[in-house]
Design an enzyme around this catalytic site. Sequence first.
Site, PDB file in Angstrom:
ATOM      1  N   ASN A   1     -10.368  -3.697  -6.445  1.00 16.96           N
ATOM      2  CA  ASN A   1      -9.590  -2.727  -7.224  1.00 16.96           C
ATOM      3  C   ASN A   1     -10.179  -2.433  -8.605  1.00 16.96           C
ATOM      4  OD1 ASN A   1      -6.336  -3.698  -5.850  1.00 16.96           O
ATOM      5  ND2 ASN A   1      -7.670  -2.001  -5.286  1.00 16.96           N
TER       6      ASN A   1
ATOM      7  N   ARG B   1       2.175  -4.968   6.198  1.00 16.37           N
ATOM      8  CA  ARG B   1       1.385  -3.968   5.477  1.00 16.37           C
ATOM      9  C   ARG B   1       2.126  -2.639   5.511  1.00 16.37           C
ATOM     10  NH1 ARG B   1      -4.852  -2.947   4.278  1.00 16.37           N
ATOM     11  NH2 ARG B   1      -4.513  -1.037   3.116  1.00 16.37           N
TER      12      ARG B   1
ATOM     13  N   GLY C   1      -0.134   5.309  -4.411  1.00 11.45           N
ATOM     14  CA  GLY C   1      -0.825   6.546  -4.793  1.00 11.45           C
ATOM     15  C   GLY C   1      -0.297   7.729  -3.987  1.00 11.45           C
TER      16      GLY C   1
ATOM     17  N   ASP D   1       0.822  -1.202   0.000  1.00 15.60           N
ATOM     18  CA  ASP D   1       0.000   0.000   0.000  1.00 15.60           C
ATOM     19  C   ASP D   1       0.861   1.259   0.000  1.00 15.60           C
ATOM     20  OD1 ASP D   1      -2.378   1.307  -0.021  1.00 15.60           O
ATOM     21  OD2 ASP D   1      -2.863   0.931   2.080  1.00 15.60           O
ATOM     22  N   GLY D   2       0.310   2.304  -0.601  1.00 14.38           N
ATOM     23  CA  GLY D   2       0.953   3.618  -0.530  1.00 14.38           C
ATOM     24  C   GLY D   2       1.514   4.116  -1.850  1.00 14.38           C
TER      25      GLY D   2
HETATM   26  C1  FPP Z   1      -2.122  -0.131  -3.371  1.00 14.96           C
HETATM   27  O1  FPP Z   1      -1.621   1.200  -3.279  1.00 14.96           O
HETATM   28  C2  FPP Z   1      -1.478  -0.808  -4.497  1.00 14.96           C
HETATM   29  C3  FPP Z   1      -2.159  -1.413  -5.518  1.00 14.96           C
HETATM   30  C4  FPP Z   1      -3.625  -1.442  -5.599  1.00 14.96           C
HETATM   31  C5  FPP Z   1      -1.429  -2.026  -6.647  1.00 14.96           C
HETATM   32  C6  FPP Z   1      -0.165  -2.729  -6.309  1.00 14.96           C
HETATM   33  C7  FPP Z   1       0.636  -2.848  -7.526  1.00 14.96           C
HETATM   34  C8  FPP Z   1       1.984  -2.767  -7.606  1.00 14.96           C
HETATM   35  C9  FPP Z   1       2.854  -2.659  -6.432  1.00 14.96           C
HETATM   36  C10 FPP Z   1       2.705  -2.782  -8.909  1.00 14.96           C
HETATM   37  C11 FPP Z   1       2.392  -3.914  -9.813  1.00 14.96           C
HETATM   38  C12 FPP Z   1       2.535  -5.240  -9.182  1.00 14.96           C
HETATM   39  C13 FPP Z   1       3.396  -6.189  -9.599  1.00 14.96           C
HETATM   40  C14 FPP Z   1       3.390  -7.523  -8.956  1.00 14.96           C
HETATM   41  C15 FPP Z   1       4.342  -5.942 -10.692  1.00 14.96           C
HETATM   42  P1  FPP Z   1      -2.615   2.397  -3.484  1.00 14.96           P
HETATM   43  O2  FPP Z   1      -2.687   2.709  -4.930  1.00 14.96           O
HETATM   44  O3  FPP Z   1      -3.942   2.067  -2.866  1.00 14.96           O
HETATM   45  O4  FPP Z   1      -1.928   3.549  -2.697  1.00 14.96           O
HETATM   46  P2  FPP Z   1      -2.654   4.717  -1.894  1.00 14.96           P
HETATM   47  O5  FPP Z   1      -3.441   4.072  -0.794  1.00 14.96           O
HETATM   48  O6  FPP Z   1      -1.519   5.542  -1.400  1.00 14.96           O
HETATM   49  O7  FPP Z   1      -3.519   5.466  -2.880  1.00 14.96           O
END
Ligand code: FPP
Length: 229
Positions: A50, A170, A5, A2-3
């Site tokens: 998602n 996490r 964004g 997470d994180g």
């Molecule tokens: C959550 O952070 C992250 C995701 C929904 C996507 C995770 C994807 C990757 C790390 C890259 C692709 C994966 C692989 C295996 C190559 P968030 O977008 O919710 O962050 P935020 O809470 O700060 O908005």
Amino acid sequence: MDGNGRWANERGLPRIEGHRRGAEAVKRTLKAVQDNGVKIITLYAFSVENWNRPKKEVDALMKLLERFLADQLPVLIKRKIRLRVIGRYQELPERVQDRLRKAEAATKDFTTHTLALALNYGARTEVVDAVKAIAKAAQAGDIDLNALDYDGFRPYLYTSDLPDPDLVIRTSGESRLSNFLLLQAAYAELYITPVLWPDFDETHFKAALADYASRERRYGKTAEQLQAT
Ligand code: FPP
């Protein structure tokens, strides 16, 4: 993981740049996992929830995943890491499914290290899928529902061939499981770090392992009972 964004927002960058940097953190972490003797890691890369994100972000994530699988397959082979997918595979874009099938087939015989990717994964969906499969098996007379216990239920989960996680990490400071391995993580140790996923590296991974090593796992027993064994 997470994180992504927030990492991008803090820098005035588009969210997808955070995901791109997140994919770099995945590569770093995979190496750290192997270098530190951890045999199995499951990465929560895309949840069933998602899909509700803006289409542009979902499309970019799928592209990123496709590219990651193409780039990293030689690395997985070289480092003898088996790839496993948990989640509703068949609802992912064809091109991603294709890459996943190829990577799973090419790495299926590796036994020491496993990278499990949770894709289109949700623990509640997993339980519903398991219950449906069990109902079918019961209708066909293949299982006896009266004798069903958790050991009999377990093989119907997506993780049937994976052990339960010992540690769930996490990132970004959120203290919740967000529909991740809810049954399997029943006795997992939770480690919450404020580090945003794109910044996560081996130092943070080692800190999580050190913290895990200091925990006493009692599985419902008393500390005295554990000392006696
Ligand atoms: C959550 O952070 C992250 C995701 C929904 C996507 C995770 C994807 C990757 C790390 C890259 C692709 C994966 C692989 C295996 C190559 P968030 O977008 O919710 O962050 P935020 O809470 O700060 O908005």
